[in-house]
Design a protein around this motif. Structure first.
Motif: not given
Length: 378
Positions: A128-129, A172, A210, A213, A264, A294, A296
């Protein structure tokens, strides 16, 4: 995807038979294996190169790539709804190819892979991140990707050392309901924790990879003390609503039950794609962790005994059809130049995310610890 014509279908079947014969012959000569891509045996190719066309930044198609055959085990940190439709489409494209999936959150998957070590049954980790992939890189658990894959993806979307690559991107964002919130929105992420007007009307989702992160990025950019103060203010001063699902949070903003939310951008993109008249909109902070770009992404595990099949699978994820899935279905940004973002939200060129080495997101545990200590958990 349009239905295949009988001619195209026959050509594909013919190409599969040809590759099956040549692949089997090569496996006997090189590895003493009789089943293509190791459906229980060894991976017959030893050059780690493309079995069809090489991946390029201009986006090749599945028809140009090598065929997939055998079984591949994928540990996924992405949820079923986000990625299973793509896996299903790839399986449907190739008779005799199956993907065995294991779904869990990033932290659980990282722990599992570390515990299993060289004995892990996983061939690919789909995260996912990027922080999770950076963590596996630090632990030496992912192998360098094929040269064509490394060359096709910009270093901003992948590991410069080539051990993992982004498959799709997200930023984000500040989601808001235009009917409930008519004031300006600040372009500084700290304002959302400091300004009284956001008290009791702001939300976020702290359990996502995320978001964690984002916290790591804030620590890197602003320091741990400032980050801790931001989290504490969101909990104690702003009384932020905490969601456990990014989709649910965006739906609540769309429905008018939540005025402002940090999440997101692609969750909003999905809703707008289905309902262009939705009052949901997004804004972005500038050059801070609040607008972190970011990805995936995917990495091939060092423990995999099917690295060539895993590599060809990665090429399919990064090919035109895979990238178009992320844009059209998930509302994410492509990582291949040959596929354009065509959603309802700003393009990456219109956003001002901070310059950031995604490998710096590896230490996700520091974010988990900080959030727990400050009471931002669900």
């Amino acid at each position: 995807m349009e239905d295949e014509s009988p001619t195209r279908s026959a050509e594909r079947s013919s190409r599969r038979r040809f590759l099956g014969l040549t692949g089997a012959a090569g496996s006997i000569a090189v590895a003493g294996c009789t089943d293509l891509f190791g459906g229980g045996g060894e991976d017959p190719f030893d050059d780690y190169g493309p079995q069809g066309a090489a991946l390029t930044s201009s986006a090749v198609t599945w028809d140009e790539l090598g065929d997939l055959e055998g079984e591949l085990t994928v540990y996924s940190g992405r949820t079923v709804d986000q990625i299973d439709p793509l896996f299903q489409a790839i399986e449907d494209e190739y008779e005799g190819f199956t993907i065995s999936t294991d779904y869990d959150d990033n932290s659980a998957q990282l722990n599992k892979i570390n515990e299993e070590g060289e004995g892990s049954p996983a061939d690919v980790f789909y995260t996912q991140s990027s922080g999770a992939l950076a963590s596996l890189k630090q632990d030496g658990l992912v192998r360098t990707l094929p040269e064509d894959v490394v060359d096709a993806i910009d270093d901003n979307y992948s590991d410069p050392d080539g051990t993992w690559t982004g498959a799709s991107g997200r930023v984000r964002a500040v989601q808001y309901n235009t009917e409930l919130w008519t004031e300006d929105l600040p372009n500084d992420i700290f304002a959302y924790a400091e300004e009284e007007r956001f008290r009791d009307v702001i939300a976020t989702r702290p359990n996502s990879g995320t978001f964690r992160s984002f916290i790591v990025a804030m620590i890197e950019l602003e320091g741990e003390d400032a980050t801790r103060e931001w989290v504490r203010a969101m909990v104690e001063d702003q009384n932020a609503t905490l969601y456990s699902s990014g989709s649910q949070q965006a739906e609540e903003v769309h429905a008018g039950n939540q005025a402002v939310a940090l999440g997101n951008q692609y969750y909003a993109g999905r809703i707008l794609g289905n309902d262009p008249d939705s009052p949901l909109d997004v804004a972005f902070t500038e050059n801070d962790a609040g607008s972190l770009f970011n990805v995936s992404g995917v990495g091939i595990l060092e423990a995999s005994d099917r690295p060539n099949l895993a590599a060809e699978f990665c090429r399919h994820v990064l090919a035109a059809e895979g990238q178009e899935f992320f844009v059209e279905t998930n509302g994410e940004y492509p990582v291949i130049d040959g596929v354009d973002y065509v959603g309802d939200l700003p393009t990456l060129e219109e956003i001002n995310p901070p310059a950031f080495d995604l490998n710096a997101l590896a230490d996700v545990e520091q974010a988990v610890d900080l959030l727990r200590e400050e009471g931002m958990t669900v």
